[in-house]
Design a protein around this motif. Structure first.
Motif, short mmCIF file in Angstrom:
data_model
loop_
_atom_site.label_atom_id
_atom_site.label_comp_id
_atom_site.label_asym_id
_atom_site.label_seq_id
_atom_site.Cartn_x
_atom_site.Cartn_y
_atom_site.Cartn_z
N LEU A 84 0.82 -1.22 0.00
CA LEU A 84 0.00 0.00 0.00
C LEU A 84 0.85 1.27 0.00
O LEU A 84 0.51 2.25 -0.66
CB LEU A 84 -0.94 0.01 1.21
N SER A 85 1.96 1.26 0.73
CA SER A 85 2.78 2.47 0.79
C SER A 85 3.60 2.65 -0.49
O SER A 85 3.87 3.78 -0.89
CB SER A 85 3.68 2.46 2.02
N SER A 86 3.96 1.56 -1.15
CA SER A 86 4.76 1.67 -2.37
C SER A 86 3.90 1.92 -3.61
O SER A 86 4.38 2.49 -4.59
CB SER A 86 5.56 0.38 -2.59
N PHE A 87 2.65 1.50 -3.56
CA PHE A 87 1.75 1.63 -4.71
C PHE A 87 0.44 2.24 -4.24
O PHE A 87 -0.51 1.53 -3.89
CB PHE A 87 1.53 0.27 -5.36
N PRO A 88 0.35 3.58 -4.22
CA PRO A 88 -0.81 4.26 -3.64
C PRO A 88 -2.13 4.02 -4.38
O PRO A 88 -3.19 4.27 -3.82
CB PRO A 88 -0.43 5.74 -3.67
N GLU A 89 -2.08 3.52 -5.61
CA GLU A 89 -3.32 3.25 -6.34
C GLU A 89 -4.00 1.98 -5.85
O GLU A 89 -5.12 1.69 -6.23
CB GLU A 89 -3.06 3.14 -7.85
N VAL A 90 -3.31 1.20 -5.02
CA VAL A 90 -3.88 -0.04 -4.48
C VAL A 90 -4.69 0.32 -3.24
O VAL A 90 -4.19 0.94 -2.32
CB VAL A 90 -2.78 -1.06 -4.13
N GLU A 91 -5.94 -0.11 -3.23
CA GLU A 91 -6.82 0.17 -2.09
C GLU A 91 -6.83 -1.04 -1.16
O GLU A 91 -6.93 -2.19 -1.61
CB GLU A 91 -8.23 0.43 -2.61
N LEU A 92 -6.70 -0.80 0.12
CA LEU A 92 -6.65 -1.87 1.13
C LEU A 92 -7.83 -2.83 1.01
O LEU A 92 -7.64 -4.04 0.95
CB LEU A 92 -6.60 -1.27 2.54
N TYR A 93 -9.02 -2.29 0.98
CA TYR A 93 -10.21 -3.15 0.98
C TYR A 93 -10.25 -4.00 -0.27
O TYR A 93 -10.63 -5.17 -0.23
CB TYR A 93 -11.46 -2.27 1.12
N TRP A 94 -9.86 -3.46 -1.40
CA TRP A 94 -9.82 -4.24 -2.64
C TRP A 94 -8.77 -5.34 -2.54
O TRP A 94 -9.03 -6.49 -2.90
CB TRP A 94 -9.53 -3.34 -3.85
N LEU A 95 -7.59 -4.99 -2.07
CA LEU A 95 -6.51 -5.98 -1.99
C LEU A 95 -6.88 -7.13 -1.05
O LEU A 95 -6.63 -8.29 -1.36
CB LEU A 95 -5.21 -5.30 -1.51
N MET A 96 -7.50 -6.83 0.07
CA MET A 96 -7.82 -7.86 1.05
C MET A 96 -9.08 -8.65 0.70
O MET A 96 -9.12 -9.86 0.90
CB MET A 96 -7.99 -7.23 2.44
#
Length: 145
Positions: free
Chosen positions: A55-67
């Motif tokens: 998440l910190s390296s790729f800000p376009e990634v959303e936590l809720y989507w990733l999980m």
């Protein structure tokens, strides 16, 4: 509970979106190549530290989507979200999660959290989302709609 197979598919999608190899992706987030390999193969579950590095390296990634696969990728930033977040005072924090009768911490109810999402802070900003992380690794996400 986190589904390893689905998580690995979403992680693979992130790697492909940025046109990275597994090795270069591992280098960018600061983990060993074997960590990526083990997660992509489903052998290991991602740690909280791993997820936070993504998440910190790729800000376009959303936590809720990733999980959970819910939400969107890449994340669409609104202009007002780029402003720094005002710190919550200890008093405000206690008001959200304490029993006003005896000042003991209480488990927040979904309705209480959703009601507080419409609360305006002292600078006039409205709370957009509250995420609660539990000790078992699960979390709850409350969004203002």
């Amino acid at each position: 509970m986190l589904n390893n197979a689905d998580f690995s598919k979403r992680l693979q999608k992130v790697i492909e979106y940025y046109s990275e190899s597994a090795s270069s992706f591992a280098e960018k987030i600061g983990v060993q190549r074997s960590s990526i390999s083990h997660i992509l193969s489903g052998r290991n579950k991602p740690s909280l530290e791993f997820v936070l590095k993504v998440l910190s390296s790729f800000p376009e990634v959303e936590l809720y989507w990733l999980m959970n696969g819910k939400g969107e990728f890449p994340k669409i930033e609104s202009q007002n979200r780029q402003e720094p977040i005002a710190p919550v005072s200890k008093k405000d924090d206690q008001n959200l999660f304490t029993d006003s009768k005896n000042e003991n911490p209480v488990e927040p109810k979904n309705s209480d959290l959703l009601k507080n999402l419409n609360h305006k802070s002292s600078n006039g900003k409205i709370i957009e989302r509250i995420v609660i992380f539990y000790s078992d690794g699960s979390f709850s996400n409350f969004e203002n709609s």
